[in-house]
Design a protein around this motif. Structure first.
Motif, PDB file in Angstrom:
ATOM      1  N   TYR A   1       0.433  10.900  -4.563  1.00 45.25           N
ATOM      2  CA  TYR A   1       1.645  10.326  -3.970  1.00 45.25           C
ATOM      3  C   TYR A   1       2.865  11.227  -4.167  1.00 45.25           C
ATOM      4  CZ  TYR A   1       1.829   9.293  -8.929  1.00 45.25           C
ATOM      5  OH  TYR A   1       1.787   9.422 -10.291  1.00 45.25           O
TER       6      TYR A   1
ATOM      7  N   GLU B   1      -4.763   2.970 -11.032  1.00 48.04           N
ATOM      8  CA  GLU B   1      -3.597   3.505 -10.297  1.00 48.04           C
ATOM      9  C   GLU B   1      -2.415   3.753 -11.239  1.00 48.04           C
ATOM     10  OE1 GLU B   1      -4.201  -0.056  -8.935  1.00 48.04           O
ATOM     11  OE2 GLU B   1      -4.354   0.340  -6.784  1.00 48.04           O
TER      12      GLU B   1
ATOM     13  N   ASN C   1       5.760   6.384   2.379  1.00 45.03           N
ATOM     14  CA  ASN C   1       4.979   5.465   3.223  1.00 45.03           C
ATOM     15  C   ASN C   1       4.810   6.035   4.625  1.00 45.03           C
ATOM     16  OD1 ASN C   1       6.528   2.587   1.650  1.00 45.03           O
ATOM     17  ND2 ASN C   1       4.685   3.649   1.079  1.00 45.03           N
TER      18      ASN C   1
ATOM     19  N   GLY D   1       2.039   8.398   4.937  1.00 42.44           N
ATOM     20  CA  GLY D   1       0.672   7.896   4.748  1.00 42.44           C
ATOM     21  C   GLY D   1       0.328   7.499   3.329  1.00 42.44           C
ATOM     22  N   ILE D   2       1.311   7.497   2.416  1.00 42.58           N
ATOM     23  CA  ILE D   2       1.016   7.142   1.023  1.00 42.58           C
ATOM     24  C   ILE D   2       1.184   5.633   0.844  1.00 42.58           C
ATOM     25  CG2 ILE D   2       1.845   7.443  -1.360  1.00 42.58           C
ATOM     26  CD1 ILE D   2       2.611  10.374  -0.169  1.00 42.58           C
ATOM     27  N   GLN D   3       0.146   5.001   0.313  1.00 47.28           N
ATOM     28  CA  GLN D   3       0.146   3.541   0.166  1.00 47.28           C
ATOM     29  C   GLN D   3       0.749   3.157  -1.192  1.00 47.28           C
ATOM     30  OE1 GLN D   3      -1.478   1.498   2.613  1.00 47.28           O
ATOM     31  NE2 GLN D   3      -1.512   3.450   3.725  1.00 47.28           N
ATOM     32  N   THR D   4       1.714   2.243  -1.166  1.00 46.70           N
ATOM     33  CA  THR D   4       2.358   1.822  -2.416  1.00 46.70           C
ATOM     34  C   THR D   4       2.444   0.302  -2.470  1.00 46.70           C
ATOM     35  OG1 THR D   4       4.521   1.953  -1.358  1.00 46.70           O
ATOM     36  CG2 THR D   4       3.810   3.887  -2.564  1.00 46.70           C
ATOM     37  N   ARG D   5       2.596  -0.215  -3.684  1.00 42.97           N
ATOM     38  CA  ARG D   5       2.845  -1.656  -3.841  1.00 42.97           C
ATOM     39  C   ARG D   5       4.006  -1.811  -4.816  1.00 42.97           C
ATOM     40  NH1 ARG D   5       0.370  -6.221  -6.427  1.00 42.97           N
ATOM     41  NH2 ARG D   5      -1.246  -5.031  -7.465  1.00 42.97           N
TER      42      ARG D   5
ATOM     43  N   GLU E   1      -1.528   3.601  -4.691  1.00 42.57           N
ATOM     44  CA  GLU E   1      -2.947   3.371  -4.424  1.00 42.57           C
ATOM     45  C   GLU E   1      -3.689   4.692  -4.280  1.00 42.57           C
ATOM     46  OE1 GLU E   1      -3.321   0.539  -1.233  1.00 42.57           O
ATOM     47  OE2 GLU E   1      -2.101  -0.916  -2.338  1.00 42.57           O
TER      48      GLU E   1
END
Ligand SMILES: Cc1cc2nc3c(=O)[nH]c(=O)nc-3n(C[C@H](O)[C@H](O)[C@H](O)COP(=O)(O)OP(=O)(O)OC[C@H]3O[C@@H](n4cnc5c(N)ncnc54)[C@H](O)[C@@H]3O)c2cc1C
Length: 414
Positions: free
Chosen positions: A50, A136, A158, A161-165, A190
C-alpha cells in the motif's frame, strides 16, 4: 546460459539471484557482509503493498517546519551534513510538487500492484512460507484531525487500486486490545503481510540458492569495468569477468553506478530499530504490524519479540547513532504498549533513497551488460521480489510487464 555477478545480498540482490538462476544463468553473489548485512537486516518486516505515497509529497511544504522543530518528530537532520545533503534535498523539494508527486505515486503503485508476483514463486520454490505472517498492517492516527489531513493520500491510494478499511477508536481497540486507547482512527491495508524474521528469511533463501549452485564471494566489489565482451568485477581478492552484472548494493550502489556512467543522487534515509525480546507471559501484545503515523514508526511482532522500527535521519553514512531517535522509538512504543520492557539491540540502517522516491531499475548508460536495481527507500522488502524479476527480464532483454521508463537512471541527467 550466462555467467552473472549480483552485487549485494539484501532483499533485492538475493531476489535477483533467484530470478536469474530460474532463467538458467550461473550466478556469483558478491557481498562482504553476507546475507541481510545491510538495510535488509533490521527493517519493520512489512510487505507494504500500500506504500505508494512517497515521502516527497506536497504536505512536506506544510509539515517540514513542524517536523524539524518538534521534540517528538520522527525526522531529524544533522545540520553539519547539510552541505553534502543539499543536492538531494533540493531534488526532494522539487519532486514534492503535486504533479511530480502524483507521477511518483502512480509509478510506485504500478510496481506495488505486481509486488506479490515477485515473491509467490520464490517463496513456494525455496520453501519460505514459514516466515510469512498473513496479518494486515494497521496504521494508526492519535488525532482525528491528522487522519482527516491524510484523507487525500488515502483517496489517492484507493484510486490507484489499494484496498483499505478505516477503523474508529472502538474498532482499533477491539482489533488490538493491548494498545492504549490513544488512537482515534486506524487504517487496515488489505493484502499486506509481514515477515517473522527478515534476516532469517534471507539467510534461508541464500542457503537454498547455494544448494542450487550459486557461488558466494564474501568480498567488496571495488571496481566495475564494462567492455564489449563482458564486465570485469574487481575485489581486494582479485578480479573476474562476467557476462553481465546486477548492481543491488543498496545505498552503496551510487559509487558503482558512477563507474558505469551514471551519476545518481542516492542518499541514506537513516532509520532505527529497537527490540523488546522479553515478552514472555505477555505475548502476544499485538497480532500484526501496527504503525503510528504521527511518530513515524511500526511495531511488528517477530520471532525474537516486538521490533519497533522507523524514523528518518538525514546525516550520511558516517555519523554515530542518534540516541534521541532511539529514545523516541522507546518512549513512543511504551506509550502505546505500556507492558513493553526495556529496549535492546539498538540498530541503525540506511534506506537507499532517491529524491523522487522511485528506485532505479534499468540498464547503465555505459553498457547494456550492467543492470541497476537500487534505491528502494522505505519499501525494499516489499519490492525486492519484483525488482529481482525485473533484473532477470533486463538481462534476458525480455520485455517487462511494466513500463520501466520512470525508473531509468538517466532521469537524473540534465
Ligand atoms: C528502520 C527501517 C524500517 C524499514 N521497514 C521496511 C518495511 O517494513 N518494509 C519494506 O518493504 N521496507 C522497509 N525498509 C526498507 C528496506 O529495508 C530497504 O529498502 C531494503 O532493505 C533495501 O534492500 P537492498 O537489497 O536494496 O539493500 P541492502 O539490504 O542495504 O543490501 C545491500 C547489500 O549490498 C552490499 N554491498 C554494498 N556495497 C557493496 C560492494 N561494493 N560490494 C559488494 N557488496 C556490497 C551490502 O553489504 C548489503 O548487504 C525499512 C528500512 C529501515 C531502515
Amino acid at each position: 546460459m550466462k555467467n552473472i555477478a549480483v552485487i549485494g545480498a539484501g532483499f533485492v540482490g538475493l531476489s535477483a539471484a533467484y530470478w536469474l538462476m530460474r532463467d538458467g544463468h550461473a550466478v556469483t553473489l558478491y557481498d562482504p557482509a553476507g546475507a541481510a548485512g545491510g538495510a535488509s537486516f533490521g527493517n519493520a518486516g512489512t510487505f507494504a503493498n500500500y506504500a505508494c505515497i512517497p515521502v516527497n509529497n506536497p504536505t512536506v511544504f506544510r509539515d517540514l517546519p513542524r517536523y524539524l522543530l518538534s521534540a517528538t518528530s520522527p525526522l531529524r537532520v544533522r545540520w553539519g551534513y547539510l552541505p553534502q545533503l543539499m543536492p538531494w534535498l533540493l531534488g526532494f523539494l522539487q519532486s514534492s510538487t503535486t504533479a511530480r508527486y502524483t507521477h511518483s505515486a502512480t509509478a510506485l503503485a504500478a510496481l506495488l500492484g505486481r509486488a506479490q508476483g515477485g515473491y509467490d514463486d520464490l517463496i513456494a520454490n525455496a520453501g519460505l512460507d514459514r516466515f510469512i505472517c498473513p496479518r494486515e498492517c494497521l496504521y494508526l492516527y492519535s488525532s482525528a484531525a491528522n487522519f482527516e489531513a491524510a484523507r487525500p493520500t488515502l483517496a489517492l491510494r484507493n484510486s490507484l487500486g489499494i484496498q483499505t478499511r478505516v477503523l474508529d477508536k472502538a474498532e482499533v481497540t477491539a482489533l488490538e486490545p493491548s494498545l492504549q486507547p490513544l488512537f482515534e482512527r486506524g487504517v487496515l491495508f488489505e493484502g499486506s503481510w509481514h515477515l517473522s524474521d527478515p534476516s532469517a528469511f534471507l539467510h534461508s533463501l541464500q542457503a537454498w540458492l547455494v544448494g542450487k549452485g550459486m557461488r558466494v564471494q564474501a568480498a567488496q566489489v571495488t571496481r566495475l569495468q564494462p567492455s564489449a565482451d563482458g564486465v570485469v568485477v574487481e575485489t581486494p581478492d582479485g578480479s573476474a569477468q562476467h557476462d553481465a552484472v546486477a548492481i543491488c548494493a543498496g545505498v552503496h550502489s551510487k559509487t558503482l553506478a558512477a563507474q558505469c556512467g551514471d551519476v545518481v543522487p542516492l542518499e541514506a534515509e537513516r532509520g532505527y530499530h529497537v527490540m523488546y525480546p522479553d515478552t514472555s507471559g505477555i505475548t502476544p501484545l499485538i497480532s500484526r504490524p501496527v504503525g503510528w503515523a504521527e511518530r513515524g514508526f511500526y511495531m511488528t511482532p517477530m520471532a525474537q519479540g516486538i521490533r519497533v522500527a522507523g524514523t528518518v535521519e538525514l546525516a550520511g553514512l558516517g555519523s554515530t547513532k542518534h540516541q534521541g531517535l532511539l529514545d523516541l522509538l522507546h518512549f513512543s512504543a511504551q506509550r502505546a504498549l505500556p507492558a513493553l520492557g526495556a529496549p535492546t539491540a539498538p540498530w541503525l540502517g540506511f534506506r537507499p533513497s532517491l529524491p523522487d522516491g522511485l528506485p532505479v531499475l534499468g540498464r547503465s548508460r555505459a553498457s547494456s551488460r550492467v543492470v541497476y536495481a537500487f534505491g528502494h527507500q522505505h519499501i525494499g522488502l516489499t519490492l525486492g521480489g519484483l525488482s529481482g524479476m525485473l533484473v532477470a527480464d533486463l538481462v534476458a532483454q525480455r520485455p517487462s510487464a511494466l513500463d520501466l521508463s520512470p525508473f531509468e537512471a538517466s532521469r537524473f541527467q540534465s
